[in-house]
Design a protein around this motif. Sequence first.
Motif, PDB file in Angstrom:
ATOM      1  N   GLY A   1      -8.011  -4.946  -9.547  1.00  0.00           N
ATOM      2  CA  GLY A   1      -8.151  -6.111 -10.417  1.00  0.00           C
ATOM      3  C   GLY A   1      -7.124  -6.151 -11.530  1.00  0.00           C
ATOM      4  O   GLY A   1      -7.271  -6.908 -12.487  1.00  0.00           O
ATOM      5  N   ASP A   2      -6.069  -5.341 -11.424  1.00  0.00           N
ATOM      6  CA  ASP A   2      -5.055  -5.255 -12.478  1.00  0.00           C
ATOM      7  C   ASP A   2      -3.689  -5.018 -11.824  1.00  0.00           C
ATOM      8  O   ASP A   2      -3.448  -3.952 -11.249  1.00  0.00           O
ATOM      9  CB  ASP A   2      -5.409  -4.080 -13.410  1.00  0.00           C
ATOM     10  CG  ASP A   2      -4.332  -3.826 -14.458  1.00  0.00           C
ATOM     11  OD1 ASP A   2      -3.360  -4.611 -14.549  1.00  0.00           O
ATOM     12  OD2 ASP A   2      -4.473  -2.827 -15.198  1.00  0.00           O
ATOM     13  N   PRO A   3      -2.778  -5.993 -11.933  1.00  0.00           N
ATOM     14  CA  PRO A   3      -1.486  -5.850 -11.248  1.00  0.00           C
ATOM     15  C   PRO A   3      -0.578  -4.786 -11.863  1.00  0.00           C
ATOM     16  O   PRO A   3       0.425  -4.423 -11.245  1.00  0.00           O
ATOM     17  CB  PRO A   3      -0.855  -7.240 -11.386  1.00  0.00           C
ATOM     18  CG  PRO A   3      -1.490  -7.827 -12.599  1.00  0.00           C
ATOM     19  CD  PRO A   3      -2.889  -7.281 -12.643  1.00  0.00           C
ATOM     20  N   THR A   4      -0.915  -4.275 -13.043  1.00  0.00           N
ATOM     21  CA  THR A   4      -0.085  -3.213 -13.615  1.00  0.00           C
ATOM     22  C   THR A   4      -0.653  -1.819 -13.315  1.00  0.00           C
ATOM     23  O   THR A   4      -0.045  -0.817 -13.679  1.00  0.00           O
ATOM     24  CB  THR A   4       0.037  -3.348 -15.153  1.00  0.00           C
ATOM     25  OG1 THR A   4      -1.245  -3.091 -15.733  1.00  0.00           O
ATOM     26  CG2 THR A   4       0.504  -4.734 -15.550  1.00  0.00           C
ATOM     27  N   ALA A   5      -1.788  -1.777 -12.641  1.00  0.00           N
ATOM     28  CA  ALA A   5      -2.397  -0.472 -12.343  1.00  0.00           C
ATOM     29  C   ALA A   5      -1.568   0.277 -11.305  1.00  0.00           C
ATOM     30  O   ALA A   5      -0.826  -0.322 -10.527  1.00  0.00           O
ATOM     31  CB  ALA A   5      -3.818  -0.670 -11.829  1.00  0.00           C
ATOM     32  N   THR A   6      -1.713   1.594 -11.275  1.00  0.00           N
ATOM     33  CA  THR A   6      -1.171   2.386 -10.180  1.00  0.00           C
ATOM     34  C   THR A   6      -1.811   1.900  -8.885  1.00  0.00           C
ATOM     35  O   THR A   6      -3.020   1.622  -8.848  1.00  0.00           O
ATOM     36  CB  THR A   6      -1.526   3.865 -10.421  1.00  0.00           C
ATOM     37  OG1 THR A   6      -0.901   4.291 -11.632  1.00  0.00           O
ATOM     38  CG2 THR A   6      -1.063   4.746  -9.271  1.00  0.00           C
ATOM     39  N   ASP A   7      -1.016   1.756  -7.841  1.00  0.00           N
ATOM     40  CA  ASP A   7      -1.558   1.349  -6.544  1.00  0.00           C
ATOM     41  C   ASP A   7      -2.727   2.281  -6.194  1.00  0.00           C
ATOM     42  O   ASP A   7      -2.558   3.494  -6.114  1.00  0.00           O
ATOM     43  CB  ASP A   7      -0.442   1.464  -5.494  1.00  0.00           C
ATOM     44  CG  ASP A   7      -0.833   0.881  -4.149  1.00  0.00           C
ATOM     45  OD1 ASP A   7      -2.027   0.921  -3.805  1.00  0.00           O
ATOM     46  OD2 ASP A   7       0.069   0.418  -3.433  1.00  0.00           O
ATOM     47  N   PRO A   8      -3.932   1.728  -6.005  1.00  0.00           N
ATOM     48  CA  PRO A   8      -5.112   2.571  -5.782  1.00  0.00           C
ATOM     49  C   PRO A   8      -5.039   3.450  -4.537  1.00  0.00           C
ATOM     50  O   PRO A   8      -5.842   4.374  -4.387  1.00  0.00           O
ATOM     51  CB  PRO A   8      -6.254   1.551  -5.656  1.00  0.00           C
ATOM     52  CG  PRO A   8      -5.783   0.379  -6.432  1.00  0.00           C
ATOM     53  CD  PRO A   8      -4.300   0.307  -6.183  1.00  0.00           C
ATOM     54  N   VAL A   9      -4.079   3.190  -3.651  1.00  0.00           N
ATOM     55  CA  VAL A   9      -3.872   4.058  -2.496  1.00  0.00           C
ATOM     56  C   VAL A   9      -3.432   5.459  -2.942  1.00  0.00           C
ATOM     57  O   VAL A   9      -3.712   6.454  -2.286  1.00  0.00           O
ATOM     58  CB  VAL A   9      -2.809   3.400  -1.577  1.00  0.00           C
ATOM     59  CG1 VAL A   9      -2.083   4.408  -0.726  1.00  0.00           C
ATOM     60  CG2 VAL A   9      -3.452   2.315  -0.741  1.00  0.00           C
ATOM     61  N   CYS A  10      -2.744   5.536  -4.084  1.00  0.00           N
ATOM     62  CA  CYS A  10      -2.172   6.801  -4.550  1.00  0.00           C
ATOM     63  C   CYS A  10      -3.268   7.795  -4.902  1.00  0.00           C
ATOM     64  O   CYS A  10      -4.234   7.465  -5.589  1.00  0.00           O
ATOM     65  CB  CYS A  10      -1.266   6.559  -5.751  1.00  0.00           C
ATOM     66  SG  CYS A  10      -0.419   8.053  -6.289  1.00  0.00           S
ATOM     67  N   ARG A  11      -3.081   9.055  -4.428  1.00  0.00           N
ATOM     68  CA  ARG A  11      -4.031  10.131  -4.757  1.00  0.00           C
ATOM     69  C   ARG A  11      -4.128  10.375  -6.260  1.00  0.00           C
ATOM     70  O   ARG A  11      -5.096  10.956  -6.731  1.00  0.00           O
ATOM     71  CB  ARG A  11      -3.595  11.442  -4.088  1.00  0.00           C
ATOM     72  CG  ARG A  11      -3.677  11.429  -2.597  1.00  0.00           C
ATOM     73  CD  ARG A  11      -5.111  11.541  -2.109  1.00  0.00           C
ATOM     74  NE  ARG A  11      -5.199  11.080  -0.733  1.00  0.00           N
ATOM     75  CZ  ARG A  11      -6.342  10.742  -0.123  1.00  0.00           C
ATOM     76  NH1 ARG A  11      -7.474  10.813  -0.781  1.00  0.00           N
ATOM     77  NH2 ARG A  11      -6.336  10.329   1.116  1.00  0.00           N
ATOM     78  N   LEU A  12      -3.088   9.978  -6.985  1.00  0.00           N
ATOM     79  CA  LEU A  12      -3.071  10.205  -8.429  1.00  0.00           C
ATOM     80  C   LEU A  12      -3.701   9.051  -9.200  1.00  0.00           C
ATOM     81  O   LEU A  12      -3.856   9.114 -10.421  1.00  0.00           O
ATOM     82  CB  LEU A  12      -1.622  10.406  -8.903  1.00  0.00           C
ATOM     83  CG  LEU A  12      -0.857  11.527  -8.195  1.00  0.00           C
ATOM     84  CD1 LEU A  12       0.615  11.525  -8.579  1.00  0.00           C
ATOM     85  CD2 LEU A  12      -1.490  12.885  -8.509  1.00  0.00           C
ATOM     86  N   SER A  13      -4.067   7.973  -8.475  1.00  0.00           N
ATOM     87  CA  SER A  13      -4.647   6.811  -9.150  1.00  0.00           C
ATOM     88  C   SER A  13      -6.102   7.061  -9.510  1.00  0.00           C
ATOM     89  O   SER A  13      -6.871   7.571  -8.686  1.00  0.00           O
ATOM     90  CB  SER A  13      -4.559   5.585  -8.232  1.00  0.00           C
ATOM     91  OG  SER A  13      -5.460   4.587  -8.676  1.00  0.00           O
TER      92      SER A  13
END
Lengths: 363, 96
Positions: A325-337
């Motif tokens: 829901g936030d275009p500036t977030a880390t891509d949620p696919v990333c293990r670090l997200s």
Amino acid sequence: MPDTAPPPPPLALLAELTHRCPLACPYCSNPLDLIARDNELDTATWARVFQQAADLGVLQLHLSGGEPAARRDLPDLVAAARQAGLYVNLITSGIGLTTDRLDALDAAGLDHVQLSLQGVRASVADMIGGYKGGFDRKIELAHAITARGLPLTLNAVMHRRNLDDLPETIALADQLGARRIEIACVQFYGWAQANRTALLPTREQVATAKRIVADAVPAYRGRMVIDFVPPDYYADYPKPCMGGWGTTGLNVTPDGTVLPCHAAATIPHLTFQRVTDTPLAEIWQSGPAFNAFRGHDWMPDPCRSCARRDTDHGGCRCQAMALAGDPTATDPVCRLSPDRPVVDALLADLPAMDDLPAYRYRS
Amino acid sequence: MTDDPIIRLPRGVRLHHDRVRNLPVLLGPERALMLDDIGLAILSELHDTPRLSSLITRLAARYDAPATEITTDVRAFLDDLQVQRLVDYDKESSDA
């Protein structure tokens, strides 16, 4: 954008000539709200866009849609693009392309055809495309393309219902004389996001597919190039979407709106410009939507301090929008997200094959 | 694969001068390969679909380099493009 040098010239332009299409694939990359025929750019405007693109440094033009063959002026558009000095690729379902029209495109200078494949059997392919008889016509057209010596890429879109047919899919591409097959697992934007539960392959399917591809690449070496796009939900790190926002290509919609990628309009706060109002070069160099995610200043942590920030650029902005829901977030696919649990929850909850929900087709 | 194939640029693969970046490029399906001087020199000699051996003889003469020295590099360059289907190797000339 204080940390950003002027953008390098773009390499590619994707022209969505129309949103009209005889097929209705449940993973269609067009937006949920389609642009009507009355609002499509005319031939002369597209020709001007192609010339502006070439002047800006674009080398590759992808004519797409919808189904680009729904445009009667397609041969004129191909000729205009060649006149501008572009390499012209047609991305088509094949429906609406008779051999006469193929001859006209050939004469106009078409360089390459990328033909979509919904499945290796009519029963499956026509159900997925929502168009009876589509598979047989597509196979006929594939033969007509290779008979003319035109290079053919088969673009096999893979998901839960057809990923198990991967060996047959690769064999079919070879049998049709394709120089290249792109095995693209569905990416979840637009219609595909609406149909995600029915389309997401299982972890086992993906592991098997990777083994099949690893064996097929050397087996077809020198004969057919095999490119594989796995579903990124199963990855540990995000894809370097578009090679970085606003670095490589542009997308022009049927009404002339210029997007940094085909799904960018799903990000609500962005302002998009149109080729009918603003020169393409100005949009590329300083358009607000293109500048929105260039460089690093927009990045939050963990991306901003990440060693991979120039490798994957924080992943996909549209996917961050869709899943976090936030275009500036880390891509949620990333293990670090911090949002990775959202993806894991989707993967943990896949229905059994005979329990898949019905596809929701675009009308 | 023969040891002395006929080398050709297949339909849909062509040399292009990129006037914006001022570079020679090889354009093909989903590919835009920026070329250096050596790559351009090799690909510029393919217009009459030569055999590999005559291509090397020609390049050796034009650039005053011993054929034995350039053979490996030319072959490696072309093999890499062939795997990407950006050049074709034929046993016989189809327009003979």
